[in-house]
Design a protein around this motif. Structure first.
Motif, PDB file in Angstrom:
ATOM      1  N   SER A  43       0.830  -1.206   0.000  1.00  0.00           N
ATOM      2  CA  SER A  43       0.000   0.000   0.000  1.00  0.00           C
ATOM      3  C   SER A  43       0.862   1.253   0.000  1.00  0.00           C
ATOM      4  N   HIS A  44       1.884   1.262   0.835  1.00  0.00           N
ATOM      5  CA  HIS A  44       2.784   2.421   0.848  1.00  0.00           C
ATOM      6  C   HIS A  44       3.552   2.528  -0.464  1.00  0.00           C
ATOM      7  N   ARG A  45       3.963   1.391  -1.010  1.00  0.00           N
ATOM      8  CA  ARG A  45       4.661   1.405  -2.297  1.00  0.00           C
ATOM      9  C   ARG A  45       3.790   2.046  -3.372  1.00  0.00           C
ATOM     10  N   THR A  46       2.510   1.748  -3.346  1.00  0.00           N
ATOM     11  CA  THR A  46       1.571   2.308  -4.315  1.00  0.00           C
ATOM     12  C   THR A  46       1.401   3.813  -4.126  1.00  0.00           C
ATOM     13  N   ILE A  47       1.151   4.233  -2.901  1.00  0.00           N
ATOM     14  CA  ILE A  47       0.893   5.649  -2.608  1.00  0.00           C
ATOM     15  C   ILE A  47       2.111   6.513  -2.928  1.00  0.00           C
ATOM     16  N   TRP A  48       3.273   6.093  -2.450  1.00  0.00           N
ATOM     17  CA  TRP A  48       4.459   6.923  -2.634  1.00  0.00           C
ATOM     18  C   TRP A  48       4.977   6.871  -4.074  1.00  0.00           C
ATOM     19  N   SER A  49       4.664   5.791  -4.800  1.00  0.00           N
ATOM     20  CA  SER A  49       4.972   5.760  -6.234  1.00  0.00           C
ATOM     21  C   SER A  49       4.141   6.811  -6.963  1.00  0.00           C
ATOM     22  N   LEU A  50       2.860   6.898  -6.590  1.00  0.00           N
ATOM     23  CA  LEU A  50       1.984   7.891  -7.206  1.00  0.00           C
ATOM     24  C   LEU A  50       2.503   9.301  -6.931  1.00  0.00           C
ATOM     25  N   VAL A  51       2.920   9.565  -5.715  1.00  0.00           N
ATOM     26  CA  VAL A  51       3.461  10.884  -5.368  1.00  0.00           C
ATOM     27  C   VAL A  51       4.695  11.189  -6.211  1.00  0.00           C
ATOM     28  N   LEU A 208      -0.532 -11.346   5.600  1.00  0.00           N
ATOM     29  CA  LEU A 208      -0.201 -12.753   5.777  1.00  0.00           C
ATOM     30  C   LEU A 208       0.944 -12.950   6.760  1.00  0.00           C
ATOM     31  N   VAL A 209       1.928 -12.079   6.725  1.00  0.00           N
ATOM     32  CA  VAL A 209       3.057 -12.166   7.656  1.00  0.00           C
ATOM     33  C   VAL A 209       3.383 -10.772   8.143  1.00  0.00           C
ATOM     34  N   GLY A 210       4.220 -10.706   9.156  1.00  0.00           N
ATOM     35  CA  GLY A 210       4.611  -9.404   9.685  1.00  0.00           C
ATOM     36  C   GLY A 210       3.912  -9.120  11.006  1.00  0.00           C
ATOM     37  N   ARG A 211       4.534  -8.266  11.802  1.00  0.00           N
ATOM     38  CA  ARG A 211       3.995  -8.002  13.136  1.00  0.00           C
ATOM     39  C   ARG A 211       3.780  -6.518  13.399  1.00  0.00           C
ATOM     40  N   ASN A 212       4.487  -5.669  12.670  1.00  0.00           N
ATOM     41  CA  ASN A 212       4.521  -4.249  13.004  1.00  0.00           C
ATOM     42  C   ASN A 212       3.372  -3.501  12.340  1.00  0.00           C
ATOM     43  N   LEU A 213       2.194  -3.561  12.918  1.00  0.00           N
ATOM     44  CA  LEU A 213       1.019  -2.923  12.340  1.00  0.00           C
ATOM     45  C   LEU A 213       1.131  -1.405  12.430  1.00  0.00           C
ATOM     46  N   GLY A 214       0.661  -0.729  11.383  1.00  0.00           N
ATOM     47  CA  GLY A 214       0.701   0.724  11.388  1.00  0.00           C
ATOM     48  C   GLY A 214       2.105   1.252  11.559  1.00  0.00           C
ATOM     49  N   ALA A 215       3.042   0.734  10.748  1.00  0.00           N
ATOM     50  CA  ALA A 215       4.459   1.048  10.940  1.00  0.00           C
ATOM     51  C   ALA A 215       4.788   2.500  10.609  1.00  0.00           C
ATOM     52  N   PHE A 216       4.035   3.097   9.652  1.00  0.00           N
ATOM     53  CA  PHE A 216       4.322   4.475   9.282  1.00  0.00           C
ATOM     54  C   PHE A 216       3.994   5.396  10.455  1.00  0.00           C
ATOM     55  N   GLY A 217       4.970   6.202  10.853  1.00  0.00           N
ATOM     56  CA  GLY A 217       4.801   7.077  12.005  1.00  0.00           C
ATOM     57  C   GLY A 217       5.225   6.432  13.307  1.00  0.00           C
ATOM     58  N   LEU A 218       5.497   5.122  13.252  1.00  0.00           N
ATOM     59  CA  LEU A 218       5.943   4.422  14.457  1.00  0.00           C
ATOM     60  C   LEU A 218       7.314   4.912  14.879  1.00  0.00           C
ATOM     61  N   ASP A 219       8.202   5.053  13.904  1.00  0.00           N
ATOM     62  CA  ASP A 219       9.522   5.631  14.141  1.00  0.00           C
ATOM     63  C   ASP A 219      10.040   6.163  12.818  1.00  0.00           C
ATOM     64  N   ARG A 221      12.769   5.458  11.135  1.00  0.00           N
ATOM     65  CA  ARG A 221      13.333   4.447  10.236  1.00  0.00           C
ATOM     66  C   ARG A 221      12.251   3.812   9.378  1.00  0.00           C
ATOM     67  N   HIS A 222      11.193   3.313  10.014  1.00  0.00           N
ATOM     68  CA  HIS A 222      10.107   2.674   9.270  1.00  0.00           C
ATOM     69  C   HIS A 222       9.431   3.662   8.309  1.00  0.00           C
ATOM     70  N   SER A 223       9.230   4.873   8.764  1.00  0.00           N
ATOM     71  CA  SER A 223       8.541   5.864   7.939  1.00  0.00           C
ATOM     72  C   SER A 223       9.341   6.185   6.679  1.00  0.00           C
ATOM     73  N   LEU A 224      10.650   6.386   6.835  1.00  0.00           N
ATOM     74  CA  LEU A 224      11.491   6.702   5.681  1.00  0.00           C
ATOM     75  C   LEU A 224      11.598   5.528   4.723  1.00  0.00           C
ATOM     76  N   LEU A 225      11.690   4.316   5.266  1.00  0.00           N
ATOM     77  CA  LEU A 225      11.779   3.139   4.407  1.00  0.00           C
ATOM     78  C   LEU A 225      10.498   2.957   3.589  1.00  0.00           C
ATOM     79  N   LEU A 226       9.354   3.163   4.219  1.00  0.00           N
ATOM     80  CA  LEU A 226       8.088   3.017   3.504  1.00  0.00           C
ATOM     81  C   LEU A 226       7.940   4.104   2.440  1.00  0.00           C
ATOM     82  N   MET A 227       8.336   5.317   2.760  1.00  0.00           N
ATOM     83  CA  MET A 227       8.288   6.396   1.766  1.00  0.00           C
ATOM     84  C   MET A 227       9.252   6.119   0.621  1.00  0.00           C
TER      85      MET A 227
END
Length: 319
Positions: A43-51, A208-219, A221-227
Motif C-alpha cells: 500500500s505504501h509502495r503504491t501511494i508513494w509511487s503515485l506521489v 499474511l506475515v509481519g507483526r509491526n502494524l501501522g508502521a508508518f509514524g511508528l519511528d 526508520r520505518h517511515s522513511l523506508l516506507l516512503m
C-alpha cells in the motif's frame, strides 16, 4: 549522426543496466521491512509511487497525458487490468522476500521471458521457432523437476512469471508511454491502498506475515523506508522508459537478466536461503533455456535489421 546514435545507445544501455541493478538489489531493501505486513508495504509502495510519478510528470509538464488516458474508457479498462497484474506481482515479490523465498522470486523472473513467449503464441498467434520451443520445453522440465523434487510446485515463481507476463501482454500495444501508464495504474490502485492503510492504523488489520502494524509514524526508520518504496519503484521504470527508446528490444531483454541474477545472488549469499540440488538442476535448465532464447532473439533481431537496411527503411536515428 553515427556518433550521436552510438552515444544515445550507450546512454540507453547504462540506463537499462542501472534499472536492472536496482530491481535486482531491491530485495535487500524490502528485507529491511520484513516486520511490516506485505499488504501494508504494498500500500505504501503504491501511494508513494503515485506521489513520485506525479512530481516527475508535473516537472515535465506531462500531467495532461494522465488526464487524457483517464478519459479514454477503452484504454482505461486495459490499464485497470494491468494495475491488477502489477499489484499481484509486487505483492508476491515483497511476500517472497519476507518469508525467505527470494530464490523462488529470482526463478520467477528468469522464467518470465519464456512465459511471455508462450503467451504470445497462445493469445496473439505469434509464430515460434524450433529454438524457442526448445527453450520453453527446457523451462517446463525445470519447473516439473523442481515440483517433483520438492514435493510442491514453485507457486511463487509461477505467480510472478505469469502476472508479469500478462502485465506485459496488456501493455504491448498501449499507446501511452510506460511512465504515464504506470502513473494511472497506481492512481487506480491508490483508493484500495488508502483504504487498507486506514484499516491498518484504525482497526488493526494485518496481512499474511509481519507483526509491526501501522508502521508508518511508528519511528523515523520505518517511515522513511516506507516512503522510499515510491522512488525505488518509480526510478527504475523511468530509467527503463529512457533505455527502451534508445536500444533494441533484444538488448533490453539480455540486460534484464541482471535483475534475476542479482536476486539469486542476494538470496543465496546474503539471505543464506537453502539451495537444494533440485534448485540447482532447475536453474541450470532455465539458464540453458535463456541462453537459447537470447541467441535466437539476437539472431532474429539482426535478421530484421538487415532486412530494414536492405529495404532502405532502417529507423535507428534518434530524435
Amino acid at each position: 549522426m553515427k556518433e550521436r546514435r552510438m552515444g544515445e545507445a550507450g546512454k540507453g544501455f547504462l540506463a537499462m543496466a542501472a534499472a536492472s541493478a536496482v530491481w535486482g538489489l531491491s530485495s535487500v531493501y524490502y528485507k529491511l521491512l520484513a516486520d511490516v505486513p506485505p499488504l501494508e508495504v504494498l500500500s505504501h509502495r503504491t501511494i508513494w509511487s503515485l506521489v513520485f510519478f506525479g512530481v516527475v510528470l508535473s516537472f515535465q509538464g506531462r500531467l495532461w497525458q494522465v488526464i487524457r488516458l483517464l478519459r479514454d474508457w477503452r484504454l482505461l479498462g486495459l490499464v485497470a487490468l494491468a494495475s491488477v497484474m502489477i499489484s499481484v506481482n509486487w505483492f508476491f515479490f515483497i511476500y517472497s522476500v519476507q518469508v525467505g523465498r527470494a530464490v523462488q522470486a529470482s526463478l520467477g523472473y528468469y522464467i518470465f521471458p519464456l512465459v511471455a513467449v508462450m503467451l504470445g503464441f497462445v493469445l496473439l498467434r505469434e509464430r515460434l521457432s524450433a529454438v524457442h520451443w526448445l527453450a520453453v520445453g527446457l523451462a517446463g522440465i525445470a519447473v516439473g523437476g523442481l515440483t517433483l523434487g520438492l514435493g510442491v510446485a514453485p507457486w511463487i515463481s509461477l505467480i510472478l512469471a505469469l502476472s508479469f507476463g500478462f502485465y506485459g501482454l496488456l501493455k504491448k500495444n498501449m499507446p501511452a508511454g510506460p511512465v504515464v501508464s504506470v502513473t494511472v495504474e497506481v492512481l487506480l490502485l491508490s483508493p484500495l491502498a488508502l483504504l487498507w492503510l486506514v484499516g491498518v492504523h484504525q482497526w488493526g488489520w494485518t496481512g499474511l506475515v509481519g507483526r509491526n502494524l501501522g508502521a508508518f509514524g511508528l519511528d523515523l526508520r520505518h517511515s522513511l523506508l516506507l516512503m522510499g518504496a515510491g522512488p525505488l519503484t518509480a526510478g527504475p521504470l523511468i530509467l527503463f522508459s529512457y533505455a527502451s527508446k534508445r536500444i533494441s528490444m533484444a538488448t533490453v531483454g539480455l540486460v534484464q537478466y541482471v535483475n534475476p541474477t542479482l536476486q539469486f545472488l542476494v538470496a543465496t549469499l546474503i539471505f543464506r536461503e537453502p539451495l537444494t540440488r533440485w534448485h540447482v538442476g532447475a536453474f541450470v535448465l532455465i539458464w540453458s533455456a535463456l541462453a537459447l532464447y537470447s541467441w535466437e532473439s539476437l539472431r532474429q533481431d539482426r535478421a530484421a535489421r538487415r532486412a530494414r537496411v536492405s529495404a532502405g527503411t532502417d529507423g535507428t536515428t534518434v530524435t
